[in-house]
Design a protein around this motif. Structure first.
Motif, PDB file in Angstrom:
ATOM      1  N   VAL A 203       0.847  -1.192   0.000  1.00 40.47           N
ATOM      2  CA  VAL A 203       0.000   0.000   0.000  1.00 40.47           C
ATOM      3  C   VAL A 203       0.882   1.242   0.000  1.00 40.47           C
ATOM      4  CG1 VAL A 203      -1.576   1.388   1.414  1.00 40.47           C
ATOM      5  CG2 VAL A 203      -2.033  -1.046   1.063  1.00 40.47           C
ATOM      6  N   GLY A 204       0.543   2.167  -0.893  1.00 38.33           N
ATOM      7  CA  GLY A 204       1.183   3.474  -0.908  1.00 38.33           C
ATOM      8  C   GLY A 204       0.169   4.532  -0.522  1.00 38.33           C
ATOM      9  N   LEU A 205       0.597   5.459   0.337  1.00 37.68           N
ATOM     10  CA  LEU A 205      -0.283   6.523   0.804  1.00 37.68           C
ATOM     11  C   LEU A 205       0.332   7.860   0.395  1.00 37.68           C
ATOM     12  CD1 LEU A 205      -0.631   5.025   4.357  1.00 37.68           C
ATOM     13  CD2 LEU A 205      -2.565   5.276   2.808  1.00 37.68           C
ATOM     14  N   ASP A 206      -0.457   8.678  -0.295  1.00 39.41           N
ATOM     15  CA  ASP A 206       0.003  10.013  -0.666  1.00 39.41           C
ATOM     16  C   ASP A 206      -0.705  11.001   0.262  1.00 39.41           C
ATOM     17  OD1 ASP A 206       1.007  12.247  -1.856  1.00 39.41           O
ATOM     18  OD2 ASP A 206       0.188  11.848  -3.847  1.00 39.41           O
ATOM     19  N   LEU A 207       0.075  11.593   1.154  1.00 38.73           N
ATOM     20  CA  LEU A 207      -0.497  12.461   2.188  1.00 38.73           C
ATOM     21  C   LEU A 207      -0.307  13.929   1.806  1.00 38.73           C
ATOM     22  CD1 LEU A 207      -1.525  13.162   5.066  1.00 38.73           C
ATOM     23  CD2 LEU A 207       0.802  12.759   5.881  1.00 38.73           C
TER      24      LEU A 207
ATOM     25  N   ASN B 201       9.673  13.110  -3.729  1.00 28.65           N
ATOM     26  CA  ASN B 201      10.614  11.986  -3.845  1.00 28.65           C
ATOM     27  C   ASN B 201       9.854  10.702  -4.171  1.00 28.65           C
ATOM     28  OD1 ASN B 201      12.877  13.467  -3.307  1.00 28.65           O
ATOM     29  ND2 ASN B 201      13.224  12.641  -1.262  1.00 28.65           N
ATOM     30  N   ALA B 202       8.730  10.493  -3.482  1.00 26.55           N
ATOM     31  CA  ALA B 202       7.934   9.288  -3.733  1.00 26.55           C
ATOM     32  C   ALA B 202       7.431   9.277  -5.178  1.00 26.55           C
ATOM     33  CB  ALA B 202       6.762   9.212  -2.752  1.00 26.55           C
ATOM     34  N   ALA B 203       6.957  10.427  -5.652  1.00 27.00           N
ATOM     35  CA  ALA B 203       6.456  10.499  -7.031  1.00 27.00           C
ATOM     36  C   ALA B 203       7.587  10.224  -8.023  1.00 27.00           C
ATOM     37  CB  ALA B 203       5.839  11.870  -7.296  1.00 27.00           C
TER      38      ALA B 203
ATOM     39  N   TRP C 204      10.248   8.436  -7.493  1.00 30.29           N
ATOM     40  CA  TRP C 204      10.572   7.005  -7.413  1.00 30.29           C
ATOM     41  C   TRP C 204       9.538   6.180  -8.181  1.00 30.29           C
ATOM     42  CZ3 TRP C 204      14.787   4.672  -7.106  1.00 30.29           C
ATOM     43  CH2 TRP C 204      14.902   3.335  -6.694  1.00 30.29           C
ATOM     44  N   GLY C 205       8.289   6.587  -8.099  1.00 29.54           N
ATOM     45  CA  GLY C 205       7.239   5.925  -8.871  1.00 29.54           C
ATOM     46  C   GLY C 205       7.523   5.992 -10.362  1.00 29.54           C
ATOM     47  N   GLU C 206       7.871   7.184 -10.855  1.00 24.83           N
ATOM     48  CA  GLU C 206       8.177   7.331 -12.285  1.00 24.83           C
ATOM     49  C   GLU C 206       9.424   6.531 -12.656  1.00 24.83           C
ATOM     50  OE1 GLU C 206       6.374   8.699 -14.613  1.00 24.83           O
ATOM     51  OE2 GLU C 206       4.872   9.703 -13.364  1.00 24.83           O
ATOM     52  N   ALA C 207      10.393   6.447 -11.721  1.00 22.94           N
ATOM     53  CA  ALA C 207      11.638   5.721 -12.007  1.00 22.94           C
ATOM     54  C   ALA C 207      11.402   4.220 -12.090  1.00 22.94           C
ATOM     55  CB  ALA C 207      12.685   6.033 -10.939  1.00 22.94           C
ATOM     56  N   ILE C 208      10.537   3.705 -11.228  1.00 22.43           N
ATOM     57  CA  ILE C 208      10.346   2.253 -11.182  1.00 22.43           C
ATOM     58  C   ILE C 208       9.264   1.794 -12.157  1.00 22.43           C
ATOM     59  CG2 ILE C 208       9.722   0.299  -9.671  1.00 22.43           C
ATOM     60  CD1 ILE C 208      12.409   1.525  -9.026  1.00 22.43           C
ATOM     61  N   HIS C 209       8.186   2.587 -12.260  1.00 24.35           N
ATOM     62  CA  HIS C 209       7.023   2.119 -13.020  1.00 24.35           C
ATOM     63  C   HIS C 209       6.560   3.075 -14.114  1.00 24.35           C
ATOM     64  CE1 HIS C 209       6.537  -1.114 -10.157  1.00 24.35           C
ATOM     65  NE2 HIS C 209       6.379  -0.284  -9.153  1.00 24.35           N
ATOM     66  N   GLY C 210       7.194   4.228 -14.271  1.00 22.60           N
ATOM     67  CA  GLY C 210       6.653   5.246 -15.185  1.00 22.60           C
ATOM     68  C   GLY C 210       7.610   5.656 -16.281  1.00 22.60           C
ATOM     69  N   ALA C 211       7.653   6.972 -16.526  1.00 18.77           N
ATOM     70  CA  ALA C 211       8.360   7.509 -17.689  1.00 18.77           C
ATOM     71  C   ALA C 211       9.871   7.324 -17.619  1.00 18.77           C
ATOM     72  CB  ALA C 211       8.035   8.997 -17.835  1.00 18.77           C
TER      73      ALA C 211
ATOM     74  N   GLY D 157       4.762   5.366  -6.017  1.00 21.38           N
ATOM     75  CA  GLY D 157       6.149   5.403  -5.565  1.00 21.38           C
ATOM     76  C   GLY D 157       6.282   5.035  -4.106  1.00 21.38           C
ATOM     77  N   ALA D 158       5.335   5.473  -3.283  1.00 26.36           N
ATOM     78  CA  ALA D 158       5.364   5.124  -1.851  1.00 26.36           C
ATOM     79  C   ALA D 158       5.214   3.617  -1.678  1.00 26.36           C
ATOM     80  CB  ALA D 158       4.271   5.874  -1.097  1.00 26.36           C
ATOM     81  N   ALA D 159       4.361   3.006  -2.493  1.00 26.03           N
ATOM     82  CA  ALA D 159       4.201   1.547  -2.435  1.00 26.03           C
ATOM     83  C   ALA D 159       5.509   0.854  -2.819  1.00 26.03           C
ATOM     84  CB  ALA D 159       3.063   1.103  -3.344  1.00 26.03           C
ATOM     85  N   ALA D 160       6.209   1.410  -3.809  1.00 25.27           N
ATOM     86  CA  ALA D 160       7.493   0.827  -4.223  1.00 25.27           C
ATOM     87  C   ALA D 160       8.537   0.984  -3.111  1.00 25.27           C
ATOM     88  CB  ALA D 160       7.978   1.479  -5.515  1.00 25.27           C
ATOM     89  N   LEU D 161       8.505   2.110  -2.403  1.00 24.10           N
ATOM     90  CA  LEU D 161       9.415   2.299  -1.259  1.00 24.10           C
ATOM     91  C   LEU D 161       9.106   1.262  -0.172  1.00 24.10           C
ATOM     92  CD1 LEU D 161       9.390   6.208  -1.009  1.00 24.10           C
ATOM     93  CD2 LEU D 161      11.353   4.786  -1.653  1.00 24.10           C
ATOM     94  N   ALA D 162       7.821   0.994   0.049  1.00 22.32           N
ATOM     95  CA  ALA D 162       7.421  -0.020   1.035  1.00 22.32           C
ATOM     96  C   ALA D 162       7.937  -1.393   0.630  1.00 22.32           C
ATOM     97  CB  ALA D 162       5.908  -0.043   1.178  1.00 22.32           C
TER      98      ALA D 162
END
Ligand SMILES: [Zn+2]
Length: 314
Positions: A4-8, A107-109, A111-118, A303-308
């Motif tokens: 689970v990723g949470l964007d606060l 940073n989370a966003a 990381w999200g783009e780095a692992i799963h995005g553009a 990205g937060a989910a990927a960090l988890a």
């Protein structure tokens, strides 16, 4: 494994249940409590459990709007003041009984783009989020660059001019005060007062003072030449900061996310042209592509989910 990723953010929490491949299989939104930190921990925990929908969780990641240190303590958060100097990772981990990663939302966003995005498969990337403010994330050697305290990549607060518009952080002349979505609105109201963008003013109900960046975006996307000219001028200011950052970081790729990306190539084409002109020794270095982000408003949660996942060896 799904995490689970949470964007606060200052007004809402977005929870996403994310697969190893970055697919969002469920999402859940709740308002951010504006009372105290304990209520925010409860809201985050509740959103994580709700979005998991009965599956057993192994780890949770949080992207929080603020400066977050290496221990997952929020040190400064102007949009979520209840969390200032609050050990969020520790308290949420205690509450949920599992490992919790907390990082800055940009940073989370990134990381999200780095692992799963553009930016998939690219080791050296600058991710810029052009929204209400300007956020950033730096990937270097395939890892998030966090600095000595976890506060790196506050790229919106990069000084661009000595005496410039007031920045939300209290210091004048920062890039965010000149090149964010908020700054686009300020820039447009000045043009509107001069009578330069009548179509945009019509969209704002005829009041030049009511013009926002969204009105400019809508006019530009419908082909209004005055709005397009304004976006081109604005792109030059975005390029100014971007070129400085590229000179410092030498990225292989620049990814642009955030609300202003809805402008697409209306923004990105003049931005690319100016960026190419301003970056040092442009004729003697590989071109640095400037591309749109792919994950949209879910980038932070993904990205937060990927960090988890990183916490549990995934
Ligand atoms: Zn600032």
């Amino acid at each position: 494994v799904e995490t689970v990723g949470l964007d606060l953010g200052g007004t809402k929490i977005l929870a996403a249940l994310v697969t190893d491949d970055g697919d969002v299989v469920a999402e859940h939104r709740v308002p951010t409590p504006d009372t105290d930190a304990a209520a925010i921990v409860e809201a985050l925990a509740g959103a994580a459990v709700a979005v998991a929908g009965g599956r057993s969780l192994v780890a949770v990641g949080v992207g929080a709007a603020g400066l977050v240190d290496a221990q997952g303590t929020v040190r400064y958060a102007p949009n979520v003041p209840a969390l200032i100097e609050f050990p969020l990772a520790q308290r949420l981990s205690d509450r949920l009984g599992m490992p919790v990663a907390v990082d800055n939302d940009a940073n989370a966003a990134a990381w999200g783009e780095a692992i799963h995005g553009a930016a998939r498969g690219v080791d050296d990337v600058l991710v810029v989020t052009l929204g209400t403010g300007i956020g950033g994330g730096i990937i270097t050697g395939g890892r998030l660059y966090r600095g000595a305290n976890g506060f790196a990549a506050e790229i919106g607060h990069f000084p661009v001019v000595d005496e410039g518009p007031a920045c939300a952080c209290g210091i004048d002349g920062h890039w965010e005060a000149m090149a964010s979505g908020t700054a686009l609105g300020v820039f447009a109201r000045r043009r509107a007062a001069q009578g330069d963008i009548p179509d945009v003013v019509d969209r704002a109900g005829g009041d030049p003072e009511a013009v926002t960046g969204e009105h400019v975006t809508a006019s530009a996307l419908e082909g209004d030449p005055a709005a397009i000219a304004l976006v081109e001028d604005f792109a030059g200011v975005v390029a100014l900061g971007l070129a400085g950052l590229a000179n410092i970081l030498d990225p292989a790729l620049v990814v642009i996310g955030g609300g202003l990306v809805t402008l697409g190539d209306t923004l990105l084409d003049p931005l690319r042209t100016e960026f190419r002109r301003l970056v040092e020794a442009g004729a003697h270095r590989p071109e640095i592509p400037v591309v749109a982000a792919e994950l949209g408003e879910r980038a932070g949660a993904i990205g937060a989910a990927a960090l988890a996942r990183g916490l549990v060896g995934g």
